[in-house]
Design a protein around this motif. Structure first.
Motif, PDB file in Angstrom:
ATOM      1  N   ALA A 296       0.821  -1.211   0.000  1.00 36.56           N
ATOM      2  CA  ALA A 296       0.000   0.000   0.000  1.00 36.56           C
ATOM      3  C   ALA A 296       0.856   1.262   0.000  1.00 36.56           C
ATOM      4  CB  ALA A 296      -0.919   0.010   1.220  1.00 36.56           C
ATOM      5  N   THR A 297       0.362   2.285  -0.684  1.00 39.15           N
ATOM      6  CA  THR A 297       0.997   3.598  -0.643  1.00 39.15           C
ATOM      7  C   THR A 297       0.218   4.481   0.322  1.00 39.15           C
ATOM      8  OG1 THR A 297      -0.326   4.404  -2.520  1.00 39.15           O
ATOM      9  CG2 THR A 297       1.851   3.461  -3.004  1.00 39.15           C
ATOM     10  N   GLY A 298       0.968   5.258   1.104  1.00 40.56           N
ATOM     11  CA  GLY A 298       0.314   6.133   2.065  1.00 40.56           C
ATOM     12  C   GLY A 298       1.055   7.461   2.181  1.00 40.56           C
ATOM     13  N   SER A 299       0.955   8.295   1.164  1.00 41.27           N
ATOM     14  CA  SER A 299       0.060   8.152   0.024  1.00 41.27           C
ATOM     15  C   SER A 299       0.794   8.540  -1.265  1.00 41.27           C
ATOM     16  CB  SER A 299      -1.144   9.080   0.156  1.00 41.27           C
ATOM     17  OG  SER A 299      -1.846   8.839   1.331  1.00 41.27           O
ATOM     18  N   ALA A 300       0.364   7.984  -2.392  1.00 39.97           N
ATOM     19  CA  ALA A 300       0.888   8.419  -3.683  1.00 39.97           C
ATOM     20  C   ALA A 300       0.369   9.826  -3.971  1.00 39.97           C
ATOM     21  CB  ALA A 300       0.451   7.460  -4.788  1.00 39.97           C
TER      22      ALA A 300
END
Length: 214
Positions: A103-107
């Motif tokens: 997961a990206t947090g955030s892109a």
């Protein structure tokens, strides 16, 4: 401006998405880990061993590993954030894990062009077997925007445009795209996501209204 009005989706749309299903297991409390484990303060050695830890928590049944998207280091901001490029790093972690969601947090959708975002995201989703979940945001480090030739005050509008463009690129559609961020016709994006979609989770408000976020 031509929009295909591709909207967000509820949980049912991601029932077959391995990453989303892992993070939001029905009736369960799930746990993830946020990288970096230790903040960079001039010594890259603090980042050593993170992949080993992620591999171990994958075996222990943790739900997700999160990385931040911080293109430039601003010494006045307070922390360097995630030093590594998020997509490159998650691709590396893909090779060291089996089931954990990535997961990206955030892109930062207001900084990166949606074609590059979609290409990187779809590639990572395929390499990981559908484990990518994208946390997305408009950006919180003002120094980065003029470096990209962008106005920090316009990040909310650019965020919406980028989300729309991204969704249209990933949709199974040959319809042309005509938006302020670019025009596209007679071409489409490859690869396609494993389950056809990649979950987008807006973090914070990203300068949007509650109806839009809903």
């Amino acid at each position: 401006m031509t929009l295909n009005n591709i909207k967000g989706a509820n949980a049912d749309a991601f029932a077959l998405h391995p990453g989303y299903r892992r993070m939001f297991a029905q009736g369960q409390l799930t746990l993830g880990i946020f990288l970096p484990l230790r903040f960079y303060d001039g010594d890259m050695g603090v980042l050593t061993g993170q992949a080993r830890v992620v591999s171990e928590i994958d075996e222990l049944g943790f739900a997700a590993v999160w990385v931040r998207d911080v293109p430039l280091y601003d010494p006045t901001f307070g922390d360097a954030g995630q030093v590594f490029d998020p997509f490159t790093y998650l691709a590396y972690l893909t090779a060291h894990t089996r089931t954990i969601a990535l997961a990206t947090g955030s892109a930062i959708f207001a900084l990166r062009h949606p074609i590059d975002l979609a290409k990187a995201a779809a590639t990572l989703d395929c390499l990981s077997g559908g484990r990518l979940v994208l946390g997305i945001a408009s950006g919180d480090r003002p120094v980065e925007f003029p470096a990209y030739g962008l106005d920090h005050n316009e990040r909310g509008e650019r965020f919406v445009q980028s989300v729309d463009y991204f969704r249209q690129l990933l949709a199974d559609s040959s319809l042309p795209i005509d938006m302020p961020l670019g025009q596209l016709d007679r071409a489409y994006l490859l690869p396609r996501p494993v389950t056809g979609r990649i979950p987008l989770l807006v973090t914070g408000s990203s300068r949007q209204s509650m109806p839009w976020l809903g």
